[in-house]
Design a protein around this motif. Structure first.
Motif, PDB file in Angstrom:
ATOM      1  N   PRO A   1       0.793  -1.237   0.000  1.00 18.56           N
ATOM      2  CA  PRO A   1       0.000   0.000   0.000  1.00 18.56           C
ATOM      3  C   PRO A   1       0.822   1.282   0.000  1.00 18.56           C
ATOM      4  N   ILE A   2       1.978   1.288   0.683  1.00 16.55           N
ATOM      5  CA  ILE A   2       2.781   2.515   0.742  1.00 16.55           C
ATOM      6  C   ILE A   2       3.345   2.841  -0.641  1.00 16.55           C
ATOM      7  N   GLU A   3       3.885   1.838  -1.328  1.00 19.64           N
ATOM      8  CA  GLU A   3       4.405   2.048  -2.674  1.00 19.64           C
ATOM      9  C   GLU A   3       3.272   2.400  -3.635  1.00 19.64           C
ATOM     10  N   LEU A   4       2.122   1.759  -3.451  1.00 16.95           N
ATOM     11  CA  LEU A   4       0.961   2.036  -4.296  1.00 16.95           C
ATOM     12  C   LEU A   4       0.527   3.487  -4.135  1.00 16.95           C
ATOM     13  N   PHE A   5       0.448   3.952  -2.896  1.00 15.17           N
ATOM     14  CA  PHE A   5       0.050   5.333  -2.599  1.00 15.17           C
ATOM     15  C   PHE A   5       1.071   6.313  -3.170  1.00 15.17           C
ATOM     16  N   ALA A   6       2.364   6.030  -2.959  1.00 16.59           N
ATOM     17  CA  ALA A   6       3.421   6.916  -3.458  1.00 16.59           C
ATOM     18  C   ALA A   6       3.391   7.004  -4.973  1.00 16.59           C
ATOM     19  N   GLY A   7       3.111   5.890  -5.632  1.00 16.56           N
ATOM     20  CA  GLY A   7       3.071   5.871  -7.092  1.00 16.56           C
ATOM     21  C   GLY A   7       1.955   6.727  -7.656  1.00 16.56           C
ATOM     22  N   PHE A   8       0.745   6.556  -7.115  1.00 14.62           N
ATOM     23  CA  PHE A   8      -0.391   7.307  -7.628  1.00 14.62           C
ATOM     24  C   PHE A   8      -0.305   8.792  -7.287  1.00 14.62           C
ATOM     25  N   VAL A   9       0.171   9.103  -6.088  1.00 14.52           N
ATOM     26  CA  VAL A   9       0.327  10.513  -5.696  1.00 14.52           C
ATOM     27  C   VAL A   9       1.360  11.198  -6.585  1.00 14.52           C
ATOM     28  N   SER A  10       2.439  10.490  -6.915  1.00 12.04           N
ATOM     29  CA  SER A  10       3.473  11.092  -7.758  1.00 12.04           C
ATOM     30  C   SER A  10       2.974  11.309  -9.180  1.00 12.04           C
ATOM     31  N   ILE A  11       2.107  10.424  -9.684  1.00  9.12           N
ATOM     32  CA  ILE A  11       1.527  10.619 -11.017  1.00  9.12           C
ATOM     33  C   ILE A  11       0.669  11.878 -11.027  1.00  9.12           C
ATOM     34  N   VAL A  12      -0.163  12.021 -10.013  1.00  6.31           N
ATOM     35  CA  VAL A  12      -0.987  13.229  -9.910  1.00  6.31           C
ATOM     36  C   VAL A  12      -0.097  14.458  -9.741  1.00  6.31           C
ATOM     37  N   GLY A  13       0.966  14.325  -8.942  1.00  5.38           N
ATOM     38  CA  GLY A  13       1.896  15.434  -8.758  1.00  5.38           C
ATOM     39  C   GLY A  13       2.555  15.854 -10.058  1.00  5.38           C
ATOM     40  N   GLY A  14       2.932  14.877 -10.881  1.00  8.97           N
ATOM     41  CA  GLY A  14       3.529  15.193 -12.184  1.00  8.97           C
ATOM     42  C   GLY A  14       2.543  15.919 -13.080  1.00  8.97           C
ATOM     43  N   ALA A  15       1.280  15.465 -13.057  1.00  2.00           N
ATOM     44  CA  ALA A  15       0.246  16.128 -13.862  1.00  2.00           C
ATOM     45  C   ALA A  15       0.034  17.566 -13.410  1.00  2.00           C
ATOM     46  N   LEU A  16      -0.030  17.774 -12.095  1.00  2.57           N
ATOM     47  CA  LEU A  16      -0.234  19.126 -11.573  1.00  2.57           C
ATOM     48  C   LEU A  16       0.956  20.027 -11.879  1.00  2.57           C
ATOM     49  N   LEU A  17       2.164  19.455 -11.836  1.00  2.00           N
ATOM     50  CA  LEU A  17       3.349  20.232 -12.214  1.00  2.00           C
ATOM     51  C   LEU A  17       3.247  20.722 -13.660  1.00  2.00           C
TER      52      LEU A  17
END
Length: 222
Positions: A153-169
């Motif tokens: 779950p931690i890696e899963l959460f980090a992966g999806f949050v980083s994808i959203v973060g890249g999109a927002l960037l």
């Protein structure tokens, strides 16, 4: 000691996936630019946020689906062929992006601005109405060997949050650029951005394809 570098690797790849998936000037990209020019930067950025939220859903569907075949991807030979297919798909996507005229998808400016919430929601549904983005996520996941497992779950959460973060960037940077040069920005500017994005995707896919063929993975350098 291995856990932290693994998370950093996931975050780095997730940011790249989020940026690449958001960059092409599709209907929402053009809508974001238009709203930035006609309504102001915050309206354009909120439009991008709506798109990012929709992308998160498709990224999650794709990630969980590919996470179920993690044993298949963990095999070096299978991963090699999967990355080849991913590179070819990205190359085709880059060519399509370069040749597409995004200004044909432009809409007439609305008479009133509407609320920020309304602008975000409409962008969300415009993006959600294009399920073909799943194929782009599949290509990116395959290329970056971005396999997320439901039992981590931690890696899963980090992966999806980083994808959203890249999109927002991406949306933050795009709206900043358009706002700064708004007096000089026209349909030619939209075409130019789209062509540059297409060329970068083409170049990147070719480089990674060649390095994959020679068993040299660029992302291992970082």
């Amino acid at each position: 000691m291995i856990f932290v570098p693994n998370i950093l690797d996931i975050v780095f790849k997730g940011l790249l996936i989020g940026i690449i998936a958001s960059a092409p000037m599709g209907p929402v990209g053009v809508l974001c630019v238009q709203r930035t020019l006609n309504k102001g930067r915050w309206y354009g950025f909120v439009t991008g946020c709506g798109a990012a939220l929709s992308d998160m859903i498709y990224a999650g569907i794709t990630g969980l689906g590919m996470g179920l075949v993690v044993d298949f991807v963990s095999n070096d030979t299978n991963r090699f062929y999967l990355q080849i297919v991913g590179s070819i798909m990205l190359l085709a996507f880059g060519l399509y992006t370069y040749r597409t005229d995004p200004t044909l998808k432009m809409r007439k400016p609305a008479k009133n601005k509407g609320t920020l919430t309304h602008n975000g929601i409409t962008a969300f549904f415009v993006t959600l109405s294009n399920p073909l983005i799943i194929f782009l996520f599949m290509a990116l996941y395959a290329q970056f060997a971005f396999g997320l497992q439901p039992d981590k779950p931690i890696e899963l959460f980090a992966g999806f949050v980083s994808i959203v973060g890249g999109a927002l960037l991406w949306w933050w940077g795009l709206t900043w650029l358009v706002d700064k040069i708004r007096t000089k920005f026209d349909t030619n500017g939209i075409k130019l951005i789209n062509q540059i994005i297409g060329m970068l995707v083409i170049l990147g896919s070719i480089i990674i394809l060649l390095t994959t063929l020679t068993s040299l993975h660029l992302y291992n350098i970082f």
